[in-house]
Design a protein around this motif. Structure first.
Motif, PDB file in Angstrom:
ATOM      1  N   SER A 222       8.005  11.407 -65.765  1.00 25.96           N
ATOM      2  CA  SER A 222       6.589  11.175 -66.030  1.00 25.96           C
ATOM      3  C   SER A 222       5.889  12.432 -66.522  1.00 25.96           C
ATOM      4  O   SER A 222       4.843  12.356 -67.155  1.00 25.96           O
ATOM      5  CB  SER A 222       5.893  10.667 -64.761  1.00 25.96           C
ATOM      6  OG  SER A 222       6.398   9.404 -64.394  1.00 25.96           O
ATOM      7  N   HIS A 249       6.655   8.709 -61.624  1.00 28.98           N
ATOM      8  CA  HIS A 249       5.537   8.148 -60.878  1.00 28.98           C
ATOM      9  C   HIS A 249       5.632   6.620 -60.832  1.00 28.98           C
ATOM     10  O   HIS A 249       6.294   6.014 -61.675  1.00 28.98           O
ATOM     11  CB  HIS A 249       4.222   8.615 -61.494  1.00 28.98           C
ATOM     12  CG  HIS A 249       3.689   9.862 -60.851  1.00 28.98           C
ATOM     13  ND1 HIS A 249       2.443  10.371 -61.111  1.00 28.98           N
ATOM     14  CD2 HIS A 249       4.223  10.698 -59.931  1.00 28.98           C
ATOM     15  CE1 HIS A 249       2.237  11.462 -60.390  1.00 28.98           C
ATOM     16  NE2 HIS A 249       3.301  11.677 -59.674  1.00 28.98           N
ATOM     17  N   ASP A 251       3.752   3.929 -61.477  1.00 31.00           N
ATOM     18  CA  ASP A 251       3.387   3.063 -62.606  1.00 31.00           C
ATOM     19  C   ASP A 251       4.403   3.185 -63.732  1.00 31.00           C
ATOM     20  O   ASP A 251       4.733   2.206 -64.401  1.00 31.00           O
ATOM     21  CB  ASP A 251       1.981   3.389 -63.110  1.00 31.00           C
ATOM     22  CG  ASP A 251       1.823   4.839 -63.530  1.00 31.00           C
ATOM     23  OD1 ASP A 251       2.572   5.709 -63.032  1.00 31.00           O
ATOM     24  OD2 ASP A 251       0.932   5.121 -64.355  1.00 31.00           O
ATOM     25  N   SER A 435      -4.249  16.508 -54.837  1.00 30.64           N
ATOM     26  CA  SER A 435      -2.995  15.858 -54.455  1.00 30.64           C
ATOM     27  C   SER A 435      -2.277  16.669 -53.390  1.00 30.64           C
ATOM     28  O   SER A 435      -2.341  17.903 -53.375  1.00 30.64           O
ATOM     29  CB  SER A 435      -2.093  15.719 -55.685  1.00 30.64           C
ATOM     30  OG  SER A 435      -0.826  15.196 -55.350  1.00 30.64           O
ATOM     31  N   TYR A 499      -2.041   3.467 -58.044  1.00 31.80           N
ATOM     32  CA  TYR A 499      -1.874   4.765 -58.684  1.00 31.80           C
ATOM     33  C   TYR A 499      -2.356   4.711 -60.136  1.00 31.80           C
ATOM     34  O   TYR A 499      -3.046   5.622 -60.618  1.00 31.80           O
ATOM     35  CB  TYR A 499      -0.410   5.214 -58.656  1.00 31.80           C
ATOM     36  CG  TYR A 499      -0.184   6.417 -59.534  1.00 31.80           C
ATOM     37  CD1 TYR A 499      -0.557   7.683 -59.109  1.00 31.80           C
ATOM     38  CD2 TYR A 499       0.341   6.284 -60.822  1.00 31.80           C
ATOM     39  CE1 TYR A 499      -0.402   8.784 -59.927  1.00 31.80           C
ATOM     40  CE2 TYR A 499       0.489   7.378 -61.643  1.00 31.80           C
ATOM     41  CZ  TYR A 499       0.121   8.621 -61.186  1.00 31.80           C
ATOM     42  OH  TYR A 499       0.259   9.709 -62.008  1.00 31.80           O
ATOM     43  N   GLY A 500      -2.006   3.643 -60.831  1.00 29.91           N
ATOM     44  CA  GLY A 500      -2.441   3.497 -62.219  1.00 29.91           C
ATOM     45  C   GLY A 500      -3.953   3.511 -62.347  1.00 29.91           C
ATOM     46  O   GLY A 500      -4.503   4.085 -63.295  1.00 29.91           O
ATOM     47  N   ASP A 503      -5.062   7.075 -61.945  1.00 32.38           N
ATOM     48  CA  ASP A 503      -4.678   7.813 -63.150  1.00 32.38           C
ATOM     49  C   ASP A 503      -5.666   7.546 -64.285  1.00 32.38           C
ATOM     50  O   ASP A 503      -6.070   8.469 -65.004  1.00 32.38           O
ATOM     51  CB  ASP A 503      -3.258   7.408 -63.556  1.00 32.38           C
ATOM     52  CG  ASP A 503      -2.687   8.284 -64.656  1.00 32.38           C
ATOM     53  OD1 ASP A 503      -2.605   9.501 -64.456  1.00 32.38           O
ATOM     54  OD2 ASP A 503      -2.338   7.740 -65.718  1.00 32.38           O
ATOM     55  N   ASN A 504      -6.071   6.293 -64.424  1.00 35.58           N
ATOM     56  CA  ASN A 504      -7.058   5.951 -65.451  1.00 35.58           C
ATOM     57  C   ASN A 504      -8.407   6.596 -65.174  1.00 35.58           C
ATOM     58  O   ASN A 504      -9.110   7.035 -66.096  1.00 35.58           O
ATOM     59  CB  ASN A 504      -7.213   4.432 -65.550  1.00 35.58           C
ATOM     60  CG  ASN A 504      -6.035   3.771 -66.236  1.00 35.58           C
ATOM     61  OD1 ASN A 504      -5.376   4.384 -67.073  1.00 35.58           O
ATOM     62  ND2 ASN A 504      -5.754   2.527 -65.881  1.00 35.58           N
ATOM     63  N   LYS A 507      -8.293  10.142 -66.298  1.00 37.74           N
ATOM     64  CA  LYS A 507      -8.406  10.256 -67.756  1.00 37.74           C
ATOM     65  C   LYS A 507      -9.846  10.039 -68.215  1.00 37.74           C
ATOM     66  O   LYS A 507     -10.270  10.600 -69.227  1.00 37.74           O
ATOM     67  CB  LYS A 507      -7.449   9.262 -68.421  1.00 37.74           C
ATOM     68  CG  LYS A 507      -5.985   9.663 -68.237  1.00 37.74           C
ATOM     69  CD  LYS A 507      -5.020   8.593 -68.698  1.00 37.74           C
ATOM     70  CE  LYS A 507      -3.581   9.017 -68.431  1.00 37.74           C
ATOM     71  NZ  LYS A 507      -2.610   7.964 -68.732  1.00 37.74           N
ATOM     72  N   ALA A 515      -0.304  12.375 -68.049  1.00 41.07           N
ATOM     73  CA  ALA A 515      -0.094  12.087 -66.624  1.00 41.07           C
ATOM     74  C   ALA A 515      -0.743  13.206 -65.812  1.00 41.07           C
ATOM     75  O   ALA A 515      -0.062  14.117 -65.340  1.00 41.07           O
ATOM     76  CB  ALA A 515       1.392  11.969 -66.303  1.00 41.07           C
ATOM     77  N   TYR A 517      -1.994  13.573 -62.769  1.00 35.84           N
ATOM     78  CA  TYR A 517      -1.546  13.857 -61.409  1.00 35.84           C
ATOM     79  C   TYR A 517      -0.133  14.425 -61.379  1.00 35.84           C
ATOM     80  O   TYR A 517       0.178  15.281 -60.548  1.00 35.84           O
ATOM     81  CB  TYR A 517      -1.626  12.596 -60.543  1.00 35.84           C
ATOM     82  CG  TYR A 517      -3.038  12.239 -60.143  1.00 35.84           C
ATOM     83  CD1 TYR A 517      -3.719  12.969 -59.170  1.00 35.84           C
ATOM     84  CD2 TYR A 517      -3.700  11.171 -60.752  1.00 35.84           C
ATOM     85  CE1 TYR A 517      -5.017  12.649 -58.818  1.00 35.84           C
ATOM     86  CE2 TYR A 517      -5.001  10.848 -60.391  1.00 35.84           C
ATOM     87  CZ  TYR A 517      -5.652  11.592 -59.432  1.00 35.84           C
ATOM     88  OH  TYR A 517      -6.944  11.275 -59.081  1.00 35.84           O
TER      89      TYR A 517
END
Length: 549
Positions: A222, A249, A251, A435, A499-500, A503-504, A507, A515, A517
């Protein structure tokens, strides 16, 4: 007894032909039907093996990782439990082994060779040479995991050499980790008994190591992605190369695994039999895995795919059991307790004040700044004239317009002053992310624009005793990771979805990283140059010492 018909991809004979296969837990009979493939039949292959992966990076415990991986035809992994070992020690290694045994999947764990990874950071445990020996004598431990301390190998550190010797005495392979090592140093490292490397960033580096009889792993995870740089080498080195993800990761795991590397390799024009060797066969031979390769009397570990271009997995069998079909897992989830090591209190806003420190400045009044690169574990070093806090002239602050942000590492194992520096490359214009997945010691790492957001992103992780988080203007979201602050013990598909979503959100803070994280998790990884930040301070990975100390 089970029977099916398919076109066998026989990489040993370099032939493809229709067969009838009879199997229960093992392959009982393979009978050739004709000389040419039958277009009406699917293709039969050995199952995929990820030749080097940290299961913990999926944020899933092994049983949940398996539930997703089998949908992509993966039947086995060569897994380094280095991450949980740095948090929970030998107990963490046994946790991974025991949980992995609860599902029909072939995890092959190694003995983590570098716990802690360096003396320049605070980890949660120490695994010395004698503890390594105790692990290596176990049948469940297949190899000595990546020897990241290549300076220790080259300088003949007695403790390092003892760990390697114990593995060699037991005839178990030793995995390598030597980014950028070339020439005589690479030769010396390999001659010490190191058999693989998954850290090659260039074709030239990989070729250099291949010429010294080292096995090279083509990594596509990732964060670190080396497929494009290395895949052409498979054309001439089919017996010395394998595929791996290293860090994947959740996703990304749902989207694909080793199957995607096979499809890309074939698109690049690599011969199908060479692809099968790298994806399925070479890891089994190198690590002496108890994984079947579609030969009579071997375990019935195999897959059916739609064609040899897309590699869409129709069915996955492990020990004759149908564990996945048409993208759906047949492995049931298991209830698993959490294991952790977390002993830090919430921080205060004043703890994040970065007071001017002139001894860090060069002659032109510039400060060394970490530069993060998308898709790479390595970082660069840039110089920057630090920005004063307009409200506090004796402190330095982020400069988001120049993409210079504050990075913070908080010791999770005992109370200590946070370490702080600046980083370029995240692109965040507002808010903060944090994190407890922070290789290799897994302290808390955060990057952000304003101290308030950084503090809130960190403190929600303290409250949850691990996870990933995002904070912006008083709004905080978190994905709890109660197992060592690294993994969730909940449904893997739900974890991937959550998680996705985070992540979004990252962004939407305008991060330019593919990616965020995953990249964040490597910013405290001292064994990968050039600049990184540990809980003890800014570290120069090329000189292997703290900056200006």
């Amino acid at each position: 007894m089970n029977t099916l018909q398919a076109n066998l991809v026989n990489a040993f004979k370099k032939e493809i032909y229709p067969v009838t296969i009879e199997f229960d837990k093992r392959v009982m009979k393979i009978e050739k039907i004709a000389d040419s493939p039958d277009p009406a039949l699917p293709f039969l292959m050995p199952g995929f093996v990820d030749a080097h992966v940290h299961i913990e990076s999926s944020m899933l415990i092994p049983s949940e990782f398996a539930r997703i991986a089998v949908t992509h035809g993966t039947v086995a992994t060569v897994s380094d439990p280095h991450e949980i070992a740095n948090v929970c020690g030998v107990q963490g290694v046994h946790y991974m082994i025991d949980n992995g045994k609860r599902v029909p999947f072939k995890f092959n764990f190694g003995a983590p060779s570098c716990v802690p990874a360096t003396a320049f950071e605070t980890a949660g445990a120490v695994i010395d040479a004698e503890a390594i020996k105790e692990l290596l004598i176990l049948d469940d431990i297949k190899y000595l995991a990546e020897m990241m301390n290549f300076p220790g190998v080259l300088n003949k550190d007695p403790e390092v050499l003892k760990k390697i010797k114990y593995a060699k005495d037991l005839h178990k392979p030793v995995d390598g980790h030597a980014p950028g090592l070339r020439g005589e140093q690479a030769a010396a490292y390999i001659q010490a008994g190191i058999s693989t490397d998954h850290e090659c960033f260039t074709r030239q580096e990989a070729l250099d190591k291949l010429q010294h009889n080292m096995k090279i792993l083509i990594r596509e995870g990732s964060a670190a992605k080396n497929f494009e740089a290395l895949i052409d080498l498979l054309n001439d080195h089919e017996d010395e190369m394998m595929f791996c993800s290293d860090d994947k990761h959740p996703d990304s795991l749902v989207e694909g695994h080793i199957d995607r590397l096979c499809a890309r390799a074939v698109q690049k024009g690599v011969d199908i039999f060479k692809v099968v060797k790298a994806a399925c066969i070479n890891p089994v031979f190198h690590y002496k895995l108890e994984v079947g390769l579609l030969r009579v009397n071997e375990p019935a570990d195999f897959i059916l795919v739609n064609n040899l271009k897309d590699f869409k997995v129709l069915k996955t069998f492990i020990d004759g059991q149908l564990v996945a079909e048409n993208g759906q897992t047949n492995i049931a989830g298991v209830s698993e307790k959490a294991l952790n090591n977390f002993a830090v209190k919430e921080i205060k806003l004043k703890d994040l004040r970065l007071e001017k420190d002139t001894h860090l400045l060069d002659d032109e009044g510039q400060l060394p700044v970490i530069e993060a690169y998308d898709g790479q574990l390595i970082t660069g070093k840039v110089l920057w004239a630090p920005k004063e806090d307009p409200k506090d002239p004796d402190a330095w602050v982020s400069d988001p317009q120049s993409d210079i942000l504050k990075i913070v590492v908080v010791n999770r194992y005992h109370e200590a002053k946070p370490a702080m520096a600046f980083i370029k490359g995240f692109g965040i214009k507002k808010g903060a992310i944090a994190s407890t997945v922070a290789h290799d010691s897994h302290n808390i790492v955060a990057v952000g624009v304003h101290d308030q957001d950084i503090m809130e992103a960190i403190n929600v992780l303290v409250k949850e005793k691990g996870g990933i988080s995002i904070s912006e203007q008083g709004k905080t979201q978190v994905l709890p990771l109660p197992v060592a602050g690294l993994m969730s013990n909940q449904d893997g598909f739900e974890v991937a979805k959550n998680y996705g979503a985070l992540d979004n959100m990252a962004k939407k803070l305008q991060s330019s990283l593919s990616a965020p994280y995953m990249t964040l998790s490597f910013m405290a990884l001292l064994v990968i140059p050039a600049l990184k930040l540990s809980d003890k301070g800014l570290f120069d990975g090329e000189r292997f010492e703290f900056v200006n100390q």
